[in-house]
Design a protein around this motif. Structure first.
Motif, PDB file in Angstrom:
ATOM      1  N   ARG A  42     -17.574  36.483  96.211  1.00 60.97           N
ATOM      2  CA  ARG A  42     -16.792  36.009  95.077  1.00 60.97           C
ATOM      3  C   ARG A  42     -17.225  36.696  93.777  1.00 60.97           C
ATOM      4  O   ARG A  42     -16.408  37.033  92.919  1.00 60.97           O
ATOM      5  CB  ARG A  42     -16.933  34.497  94.938  1.00 60.97           C
ATOM      6  CG  ARG A  42     -16.057  33.905  93.834  1.00 60.97           C
ATOM      7  CD  ARG A  42     -16.208  32.410  93.710  1.00 60.97           C
ATOM      8  NE  ARG A  42     -15.692  31.742  94.897  1.00 60.97           N
ATOM      9  CZ  ARG A  42     -16.408  30.915  95.645  1.00 60.97           C
ATOM     10  NH1 ARG A  42     -17.675  30.701  95.359  1.00 60.97           N
ATOM     11  NH2 ARG A  42     -15.864  30.327  96.686  1.00 60.97           N
ATOM     12  N   GLU A  43     -18.545  36.913  93.637  1.00 62.61           N
ATOM     13  CA  GLU A  43     -19.047  37.599  92.439  1.00 62.61           C
ATOM     14  C   GLU A  43     -18.552  39.048  92.406  1.00 62.61           C
ATOM     15  O   GLU A  43     -18.168  39.564  91.351  1.00 62.61           O
ATOM     16  CB  GLU A  43     -20.575  37.574  92.440  1.00 62.61           C
ATOM     17  CG  GLU A  43     -21.167  36.179  92.435  1.00 62.61           C
ATOM     18  CD  GLU A  43     -21.724  35.794  91.075  1.00 62.61           C
ATOM     19  OE1 GLU A  43     -21.360  36.449  90.085  1.00 62.61           O
ATOM     20  OE2 GLU A  43     -22.517  34.848  91.016  1.00 62.61           O
ATOM     21  N   LEU A  44     -18.559  39.695  93.560  1.00 65.66           N
ATOM     22  CA  LEU A  44     -18.110  41.087  93.603  1.00 65.66           C
ATOM     23  C   LEU A  44     -16.606  41.196  93.405  1.00 65.66           C
ATOM     24  O   LEU A  44     -16.113  42.181  92.844  1.00 65.66           O
ATOM     25  CB  LEU A  44     -18.513  41.713  94.941  1.00 65.66           C
ATOM     26  CG  LEU A  44     -20.023  41.809  95.214  1.00 65.66           C
ATOM     27  CD1 LEU A  44     -20.279  42.382  96.603  1.00 65.66           C
ATOM     28  CD2 LEU A  44     -20.718  42.649  94.152  1.00 65.66           C
ATOM     29  N   GLU A  45     -15.873  40.195  93.894  1.00 66.67           N
ATOM     30  CA  GLU A  45     -14.413  40.191  93.707  1.00 66.67           C
ATOM     31  C   GLU A  45     -14.035  40.085  92.229  1.00 66.67           C
ATOM     32  O   GLU A  45     -13.144  40.778  91.753  1.00 66.67           O
ATOM     33  CB  GLU A  45     -13.794  39.021  94.476  1.00 66.67           C
ATOM     34  CG  GLU A  45     -13.330  39.364  95.878  1.00 66.67           C
ATOM     35  CD  GLU A  45     -12.612  38.194  96.516  1.00 66.67           C
ATOM     36  OE1 GLU A  45     -11.603  38.439  97.205  1.00 66.67           O
ATOM     37  OE2 GLU A  45     -13.050  37.048  96.345  1.00 66.67           O
TER      38      GLU A  45
ATOM     39  N   GLN B 123     -20.839  39.846  88.538  1.00 66.94           N
ATOM     40  CA  GLN B 123     -22.215  40.285  88.761  1.00 66.94           C
ATOM     41  C   GLN B 123     -22.669  41.314  87.732  1.00 66.94           C
ATOM     42  O   GLN B 123     -23.863  41.474  87.475  1.00 66.94           O
ATOM     43  CB  GLN B 123     -22.377  40.847  90.192  1.00 66.94           C
ATOM     44  CG  GLN B 123     -22.032  42.314  90.372  1.00 66.94           C
ATOM     45  CD  GLN B 123     -20.531  42.591  90.379  1.00 66.94           C
ATOM     46  OE1 GLN B 123     -19.740  41.671  90.243  1.00 66.94           O
ATOM     47  NE2 GLN B 123     -20.150  43.854  90.539  1.00 66.94           N
ATOM     48  N   ARG B 124     -21.697  42.008  87.113  1.00 63.41           N
ATOM     49  CA  ARG B 124     -22.058  43.058  86.158  1.00 63.41           C
ATOM     50  C   ARG B 124     -22.794  42.490  84.948  1.00 63.41           C
ATOM     51  O   ARG B 124     -23.684  43.135  84.400  1.00 63.41           O
ATOM     52  CB  ARG B 124     -20.798  43.792  85.691  1.00 63.41           C
ATOM     53  CG  ARG B 124     -20.052  44.532  86.789  1.00 63.41           C
ATOM     54  CD  ARG B 124     -18.952  45.403  86.196  1.00 63.41           C
ATOM     55  NE  ARG B 124     -18.146  46.030  87.231  1.00 63.41           N
ATOM     56  CZ  ARG B 124     -16.989  45.546  87.661  1.00 63.41           C
ATOM     57  NH1 ARG B 124     -16.520  44.411  87.152  1.00 63.41           N
ATOM     58  NH2 ARG B 124     -16.299  46.173  88.603  1.00 63.41           N
ATOM     59  N   LEU B 125     -22.408  41.279  84.525  1.00 63.04           N
ATOM     60  CA  LEU B 125     -23.052  40.661  83.368  1.00 63.04           C
ATOM     61  C   LEU B 125     -24.531  40.446  83.624  1.00 63.04           C
ATOM     62  O   LEU B 125     -25.368  40.720  82.760  1.00 63.04           O
ATOM     63  CB  LEU B 125     -22.360  39.336  83.031  1.00 63.04           C
ATOM     64  CG  LEU B 125     -22.971  38.535  81.871  1.00 63.04           C
ATOM     65  CD1 LEU B 125     -22.876  39.342  80.575  1.00 63.04           C
ATOM     66  CD2 LEU B 125     -22.266  37.191  81.722  1.00 63.04           C
ATOM     67  N   VAL B 126     -24.866  39.968  84.817  1.00 64.11           N
ATOM     68  CA  VAL B 126     -26.265  39.711  85.147  1.00 64.11           C
ATOM     69  C   VAL B 126     -27.013  41.014  85.360  1.00 64.11           C
ATOM     70  O   VAL B 126     -28.146  41.181  84.888  1.00 64.11           O
ATOM     71  CB  VAL B 126     -26.363  38.821  86.405  1.00 64.11           C
ATOM     72  CG1 VAL B 126     -27.815  38.560  86.770  1.00 64.11           C
ATOM     73  CG2 VAL B 126     -25.630  37.509  86.184  1.00 64.11           C
TER      74      VAL B 126
ATOM     75  N   GLY C 101     -20.414  39.016 103.073  1.00 57.61           N
ATOM     76  CA  GLY C 101     -19.753  39.097 101.782  1.00 57.61           C
ATOM     77  C   GLY C 101     -20.201  40.297 100.972  1.00 57.61           C
ATOM     78  O   GLY C 101     -19.393  40.922 100.272  1.00 57.61           O
ATOM     79  N   LEU C 102     -21.488  40.628 101.080  1.00 58.95           N
ATOM     80  CA  LEU C 102     -22.005  41.794 100.372  1.00 58.95           C
ATOM     81  C   LEU C 102     -21.366  43.082 100.886  1.00 58.95           C
ATOM     82  O   LEU C 102     -21.077  43.998 100.112  1.00 58.95           O
ATOM     83  CB  LEU C 102     -23.528  41.847 100.538  1.00 58.95           C
ATOM     84  CG  LEU C 102     -24.258  43.040  99.934  1.00 58.95           C
ATOM     85  CD1 LEU C 102     -24.102  43.055  98.423  1.00 58.95           C
ATOM     86  CD2 LEU C 102     -25.727  43.017 100.338  1.00 58.95           C
ATOM     87  N   LEU C 103     -21.159  43.163 102.178  1.00 62.22           N
ATOM     88  CA  LEU C 103     -20.603  44.375 102.781  1.00 62.22           C
ATOM     89  C   LEU C 103     -19.088  44.464 102.610  1.00 62.22           C
ATOM     90  O   LEU C 103     -18.549  45.521 102.297  1.00 62.22           O
ATOM     91  CB  LEU C 103     -20.971  44.426 104.269  1.00 62.22           C
ATOM     92  CG  LEU C 103     -22.462  44.538 104.596  1.00 62.22           C
ATOM     93  CD1 LEU C 103     -22.671  44.485 106.102  1.00 62.22           C
ATOM     94  CD2 LEU C 103     -23.053  45.821 104.024  1.00 62.22           C
ATOM     95  N   VAL C 104     -18.396  43.343 102.820  1.00 59.01           N
ATOM     96  CA  VAL C 104     -16.935  43.349 102.799  1.00 59.01           C
ATOM     97  C   VAL C 104     -16.390  43.283 101.375  1.00 59.01           C
ATOM     98  O   VAL C 104     -15.314  43.825 101.096  1.00 59.01           O
ATOM     99  CB  VAL C 104     -16.395  42.184 103.659  1.00 59.01           C
ATOM    100  CG1 VAL C 104     -14.872  42.131 103.630  1.00 59.01           C
ATOM    101  CG2 VAL C 104     -16.878  42.325 105.096  1.00 59.01           C
ATOM    102  N   ARG C 105     -17.118  42.558 100.475  1.00 60.01           N
ATOM    103  CA  ARG C 105     -16.750  42.435  99.065  1.00 60.01           C
ATOM    104  C   ARG C 105     -15.476  41.616  98.850  1.00 60.01           C
ATOM    105  O   ARG C 105     -14.920  41.626  97.769  1.00 60.01           O
ATOM    106  CB  ARG C 105     -16.585  43.825  98.421  1.00 60.01           C
ATOM    107  CG  ARG C 105     -17.820  44.680  98.450  1.00 60.01           C
ATOM    108  CD  ARG C 105     -17.522  46.081  97.965  1.00 60.01           C
ATOM    109  NE  ARG C 105     -17.094  46.078  96.561  1.00 60.01           N
ATOM    110  CZ  ARG C 105     -17.911  46.269  95.525  1.00 60.01           C
ATOM    111  NH1 ARG C 105     -19.214  46.444  95.739  1.00 60.01           N
ATOM    112  NH2 ARG C 105     -17.450  46.263  94.298  1.00 60.01           N
ATOM    113  N   ARG C 106     -15.006  40.908  99.858  1.00 56.63           N
ATOM    114  CA  ARG C 106     -13.849  40.022  99.745  1.00 56.63           C
ATOM    115  C   ARG C 106     -14.189  38.714 100.438  1.00 56.63           C
ATOM    116  O   ARG C 106     -14.706  38.719 101.555  1.00 56.63           O
ATOM    117  CB  ARG C 106     -12.594  40.644 100.373  1.00 56.63           C
ATOM    118  CG  ARG C 106     -12.089  41.898  99.669  1.00 56.63           C
ATOM    119  CD  ARG C 106     -11.522  41.561  98.287  1.00 56.63           C
ATOM    120  NE  ARG C 106     -10.962  42.735  97.630  1.00 56.63           N
ATOM    121  CZ  ARG C 106     -11.642  43.565  96.859  1.00 56.63           C
ATOM    122  NH1 ARG C 106     -12.955  43.336  96.665  1.00 56.63           N
ATOM    123  NH2 ARG C 106     -11.063  44.591  96.285  1.00 56.63           N
TER     124      ARG C 106
END
Length: 330
Positions: free
Chosen positions: A91-94, A98-101, A176-181
């Motif tokens: 969800r963060e990658l979608e 995550q960029r803010l952190v 989730g890390l690998l699929v990013r969705r």
């Protein structure tokens, strides 16, 4: 970072507590009900000729209910992996939050490690509480039935649900890390964990420890105790007291050779004159069968080994995730 992770997770944690409350109430009610029935069963066993009937009735009254509860506990780790693990990173990658952190002083690995620790600990606590309640509720039944090694019962009691919950959660997070969705990660988690749950009891668990092999003579009385003997001379329904039977051989002659089809056909269709029924006919041939089993005394060894294996696999997946996130493209 800990406070931020908790704030992001607290709504899911509240939903988990609300969902767990009815299950906990059901397990408490079931446990008290089983204990009352167990006391009645013990009182009836004071009369020798009524003990077997009382035991059978006690097991019949609760077998289906406990199987359904065990199935629910077997599904619980997958639910945690799908709804707590898979969306954790996906969800963060979608959304790109995550960029803010990552642009602050927090490193990517620390960000992921804290998330896995906070939410993973919650998953483990939920599974541990559910497993503790079911183990307590079913303990009188397990004492009478001796079915602790059953595929569903073993995976829903004591340590293994906790280890499976940790594994399912980390599996979902790494997916989730690998699929990013989020949705594809959920589907991948369900598929992978279901496959694991099918392979473990059938292909892996029987070989965690070297089994014990014994030879059992197949007398007429022993054959009558079985559910049946097929025309291919395979023994069905053979059991060993206080043991998990993982395999049996075909009916063997005194010389160790399988019984041939002609002998089986003779005894199954046209027993020789004076041989009585089929069991008498086969029992007169001095047959035996090789039984492969795991003694009930190894139950806790299997629990520790399987749980340690799941936790080790979860650790490897978490390590892979920490390695992969350093190479993750924003």
């Amino acid at each position: 970072m800990l406070w931020l992770s908790w704030r992001q997770f607290r709504t899911q944690a509240l939903v988990g507590v609300v969902a767990l409350a009815p299950l906990a109430a059901l397990l408490l009610f079931t446990g008290l009900d089983i204990r009352r029935a167990y006391d009645r069963y013990r009182s009836r066993c004071g009369v020798a000729d009524r003990c077997l009937d009382a035991m059978s009735q006690f097991q019949d009254d609760y077998r289906t209910r406990l199987l359904l509860l065990a199935l629910l506990l077997a599904v619980l780790p997958a639910v945690l992996g799908v709804f707590w693990g898979a969306p954790l990173i996906a969800r963060e990658l979608e959304t790109g939050t995550q960029r803010l952190v990552w642009n602050q002083s927090v490193t990517r690995r620390r960000w992921l490690a804290v998330k896995l620790l906070v939410v993973g600990l919650g998953s483990v606590l939920v599974a541990a509480l559910a497993s503790l309640l079911l183990t307590w509720a079913a303990s009188p039944y397990d004492e009478v039935s001796g079915e602790r090694f059953g595929a569903l019962a073993f995976g829903a009691r004591n340590l293994t649900p906790v280890a499976y919950a940790a594994l399912a959660f980390v599996l979902g997070a790494v997916a989730g890390l690998l699929v990013r969705r989020t949705v594809p990660a959920m589907a991948l988690t369900v598929l992978a964990f279901t496959l694991l749950q099918l392979l473990m009891p059938n292909l892996v668990r029987p070989h965690l420890l070297a089994p014990v092999t014994v030879t059992r003579p197949m007398t007429a009385g022993a054959l009558r105790e079985l559910r049946g003997v097929g025309a291919d001379a395979t023994v069905k329904g053979l059991s060993v007291p206080d043991a998990w039977v993982t395999g049996t051989s075909k009916l063997l002659t005194a010389g160790g050779r399988p019984v041939d089809a002609r002998t089986m056909d003779t005894c199954l269709t046209r027993p020789p004159r004076g041989a009585g029924d089929t069991a008498d006919c086969l029992g007169a041939l001095n047959l035996h069968v090789t039984v492969v089993y795991q003694p009930d005394s190894r139950y806790w060894s299997f629990q520790w080994i399987e749980s340690a294996g799941c936790l080790a696999l979860a650790g490897l997946l978490a390590g892979f995730g920490l390695w992969r996130i350093q190479r993750q493209v924003c």
